[in-house]
Enzyme design. Structure first.
Site, PDB file in Angstrom:
ATOM      1  CB  THR A 107      59.910  24.430  12.941  1.00 48.40           C
ATOM      2  OG1 THR A 107      59.532  23.466  13.906  1.00 48.40           O
ATOM      3  CG2 THR A 107      60.699  25.531  13.632  1.00 48.40           C
ATOM      4  CD  GLU A 115      57.240  22.599  20.327  1.00 50.50           C
ATOM      5  OE1 GLU A 115      58.137  22.111  19.627  1.00 50.50           O
ATOM      6  OE2 GLU A 115      56.340  23.310  19.864  1.00 50.50           O
ATOM      7  NE  ARG A 151      60.669  24.542  23.470  1.00 57.30           N
ATOM      8  CZ  ARG A 151      60.617  23.815  22.362  1.00 57.30           C
ATOM      9  NH1 ARG A 151      60.108  24.322  21.257  1.00 57.30           N
ATOM     10  NH2 ARG A 151      61.100  22.597  22.340  1.00 57.30           N
ATOM     11  CB  SER A 195      63.829  24.532  21.736  1.00 49.40           C
ATOM     12  OG  SER A 195      63.748  24.870  20.375  1.00 49.40           O
ATOM     13  CB  SER A 196      67.158  22.022  18.086  1.00 47.55           C
ATOM     14  OG  SER A 196      67.290  20.822  18.791  1.00 47.55           O
ATOM     15  CB  THR A 244      58.147  25.186  16.297  1.00 44.22           C
ATOM     16  OG1 THR A 244      57.902  23.859  15.859  1.00 44.22           O
ATOM     17  CG2 THR A 244      58.371  25.169  17.802  1.00 44.22           C
ATOM     18  CG  ASP A 292      60.893  19.280  21.142  1.00 44.44           C
ATOM     19  OD1 ASP A 292      61.133  18.289  20.440  1.00 44.44           O
ATOM     20  OD2 ASP A 292      60.741  20.421  20.671  1.00 44.44           O
ATOM     21  CG  ASN A 334      57.638  19.026  17.950  1.00 46.26           C
ATOM     22  OD1 ASN A 334      58.739  19.227  17.455  1.00 46.26           O
ATOM     23  ND2 ASN A 334      57.364  17.939  18.618  1.00 46.26           N
TER      24      ASN A 334
HETATM   25  O1  DON Z   1      61.976  23.155  19.326  1.00 45.31           O
HETATM   26  C1  DON Z   1      62.467  22.261  18.657  1.00 45.31           C
HETATM   27  O2  DON Z   1      63.646  22.011  18.629  1.00 45.31           O
HETATM   28  C2  DON Z   1      61.553  21.424  17.778  1.00 45.31           C
HETATM   29  N1  DON Z   1      60.241  21.369  18.355  1.00 45.31           N
HETATM   30  C3  DON Z   1      61.523  22.001  16.407  1.00 45.31           C
HETATM   31  C4  DON Z   1      60.705  21.153  15.474  1.00 45.31           C
HETATM   32  C5  DON Z   1      61.090  21.298  14.063  1.00 45.31           C
HETATM   33  O3  DON Z   1      61.965  22.021  13.701  1.00 45.31           O
HETATM   34  C6  DON Z   1      60.321  20.455  13.117  1.00 45.31           C
HETATM   35  N2  DON Z   1      60.866  20.566  11.769  1.00 45.31           N
HETATM   36  N3  DON Z   1      61.326  19.772  11.126  1.00 45.31           N
END
Ligand code: DON
Length: 585
Positions: A387, A426, A114, A458-459, A405, A429, A407
């Site tokens: 992502t 990012e 990350r 993050s998700s 990703t 987030d 982001n």
């Molecule tokens: O890490 C995360 O949760 C987000 N930055 C992911 C971004 C993402 O999945 C964008 N797509 N729609």
């Protein structure tokens, strides 16, 4: 994980010979069952399978396996090719999570690559003069970017887990960056929606306006600077990106645009090796993403709660209602408790425990919605998915489940001049302003507050699920919706669906705030919507589609492999390589 290790490791040279005989099958293909499909679970897969969001990445990964590489070498190839052909989604300027299963040792490893917050990025930087969160700072340009982690992960994958040199596994990405690839609709559309921001920066204009106008479907997009950056990484490993020429250009570009990075903090970047989250759901051992992701904790919480009911017995309205109530509770906990475990103490054991789930389950009325506190927050429909996820399994049973990703669409929009590297955005987030929703409508507090060197929550939820008879690998993009996409995928496999059916499953989502069930068009029939409304739910039943789930599965009884690629993304590809020699008489 419940995958039995192969009895004896095969020497690399023998594997190379075997793999020279691998036969490609088409997308979503399924290997033919072996003649005498044993009732006893097979100890290793009948070949290899890869699913990713771009056919060029899947094909290059399979070539790496044909050349004698394992799943980890193939992951380096797939990841780096995606960085080149999906600059809208992920890349060297971003980060990712790599969940690895090593068949020989039986060990699972989670590489947390990350992005990290630069030291100068204090919360005040992201506020406007009235003290409100300024999305132009958190989502665009130099301040939105965290220090990249993906290149360090590629180096670690190759040096600690692969068997081919990094330069071999990166070769396809270097070639495609230099020779170019055909622009597809998502890239063109994404560029149009982000062009105002992207065209602020000379490094970005040099890539996307090289021929004088924006990328168009069918044109060839060449990225010679990115090819050079990849070559430096291939030749020098970590130092080829985080020190020397590339690092100097990254720092110079960010600082020239008004941001503040230092060479020292870039050189100090480290991948974290974390212990994956593990829990059981019915017959499945689930192995998934720990913090800095919120995904594994939320998945465990949701599945632990719903394990108190037999979902397969329920009508659609009650199944959806109970899932939504579990989602609501898990996303509330995400908001309050989750963050970078190096900086904040995350109560993982408690949140993922059966007792905690039982307490939450007891508070759920089986016929009535629990209103989330009505706070502000708007649904964040995603027309396009940034992502990217890929899933790999090789013939030894090694597995990679990886989500990476930058982001939002084209990340920060800022390509560092002379590198071809699109920097992430990012930083959005983080909970940059406590209690204020970010681009995905999720918020956070102290646990996810920005600090120098901290990783933003993050998700992303790369996941492996194993029963005594089957192994499946899955993950997806979609911001905060990633967790519920993976959840529905797990339930799909549990319902006996094929990999392709799992990738295509209609999607629903609830994230506590806003207090709304989001559903893709057609995901819930009108009767079910009415029944949910009668229980007190607000249902947004006609949302556009979201997600881009990529999955592979190994049936250990039928001795078959299959892949599933999300039909919402026409350029994705899942493919199986059958080890022909095994089925020869
Ligand atoms: O890490 C995360 O949760 C987000 N930055 C992911 C971004 C993402 O999945 C964008 N797509 N729609």
């Amino acid at each position: 994980m419940n995958v039995r290790p192969r009895p004896a490791a095969m020497p690399a040279t023998m594997l190379a010979v075997l793999f020279a005989l691998l036969l490609p099958l088409g997308a979503h293909a399924q290997a033919k069952p072996a003649e005498a499909a044993a009732a006893k679970p097979a100890s290793h897969p009948p070949g290899a399978a890869i699913a990713s969001a771009h056919a060029l990445a899947t094909d290059a990964g399979l070539d790496t396996i044909r050349a004698g590489g394992n799943a980890f070498d193939a992951a380096v190839t797939v990841s780096s090719v995606l960085s080149v052909v999906e600059p809208i989604s992920s890349g060297l300027g971003g980060g990712g999570f790599f969940l690895l299963h090593d068949a020989k040792s039986g060990k699972d490893t989670f590489l947390d690559a990350r992005e990290m917050s630069p030291e100068a990025a204090t919360p005040e930087v992201y506020l406007d003069k009235d003290g409100n969160l300024d999305p132009d700072k958190s989502e665009n340009g130099p301040w939105s970017a965290g220090l990249p982690g993906l290149p360090a992960a590629l180096v670690e994958l190759a040096s600690k887990h692969g068997r081919l040199p990094l330069s071999r596994s990166l070769a396809p990405a270097i070639r495609i960056a230099r020779e170019g690839f055909p622009v597809y609709a998502r890239l063109e559309r994404g560029y149009a929606s982000r062009s105002k921001v992207m065209e602020r920066y000379p490094g970005t204009r040099a890539v996307y306006l090289a021929d004088g106008d924006p990328p168009k479907v069918g044109e060839t997009l060449r990225q010679p600077d990115l090819a050079h950056t990849l070559e430096l990484l291939a030749a020098k490993g970590f130092d080829g990106f985080y020190r020397g020429e590339t690092a100097a250009k990254l720092v110079a570009s960010v600082n020239a645009e008004g941001g503040k990075w230092t060479a020292a903090e870039l050189a100090a970047y480290q991948v974290r090796d974390r212990t994956p989250i593990r829990f059981k759901y019915r017959d499945w051992d689930i192995t998934t993403a720990p913090p800095t992701s919120s995904g594994g904790v939320a998945l465990a919480e949701i599945l632990n709660i719903v394990s108190g009911w037999d979902l397969q017995e329920l009508d659609a309205a009650h199944r959806t209602h109970l899932l939504v109530e579990a989602m609501r509770r898990a996303y509330r906990d995400r908001t309050i408790y989750l963050g970078d475990p190096d900086f904040t103490s995350v109560p993982v054991a408690r949140l993922t425990s059966a007792d905690y789930a039982a307490g939450l389950r007891a508070g759920i009325n089986p016929d009535k919605a629990t209103p989330s506190d009505l706070l502000s927050g708007k649904p964040a429909p995603l027309e396009d998915d940034e992502t990217t996820h890929f899933s790999i399994i090789d013939a030894e049973g090694n597995i990679v489940s990886a989500t990476q990703t930058i982001n939002l669409l084209y990340g920060s929009g800022l390509v560092a001049e002379g590198t071809g590297v699109m920097l992430n955005d990012e930083m959005d987030d983080f909970a940059l302003k406590p209690g204020t929703p970010n681009a995905f409508g999720v918020m956070g507090f102290e646990a996810n507050a920005p600090k120098p060197g901290k990783r933003m929550l993050s998700s992303m939820t790369p996941t492996i699920m194993a029963s005594p008879t089957k192994v499946a690998v899955l993950g997806a993009p979609g911001g905060s919706r990633i967790i519920t996409e993976v959840l529905l995928g797990i339930l799909g496999y549990d319902d006996g669906l094929s990999a392709q059916q799992v990738a295509a499953l209609p999607r629903i989502h609830h994230q506590w705030m806003p207090d709304v069930i989001s559903a893709e068009k057609g995901a819930l029939d009108p009767e079910t919507v009415k029944a949910l409304q009668a229980m007190g739910h607000t249902v947004n039943a006609g949302e556009g589609s979201w997600g881009n789930l990529q999955t592979v599965a190994w049936d250990r009884i039928a001795d078959t492999l299959e892949g599933g690629t999300d039909p919402r993304n026409p350029v994705g590809k899942a493919a199986v390589l059958e080890r022909a020699i095994q089925s020869a008489p």
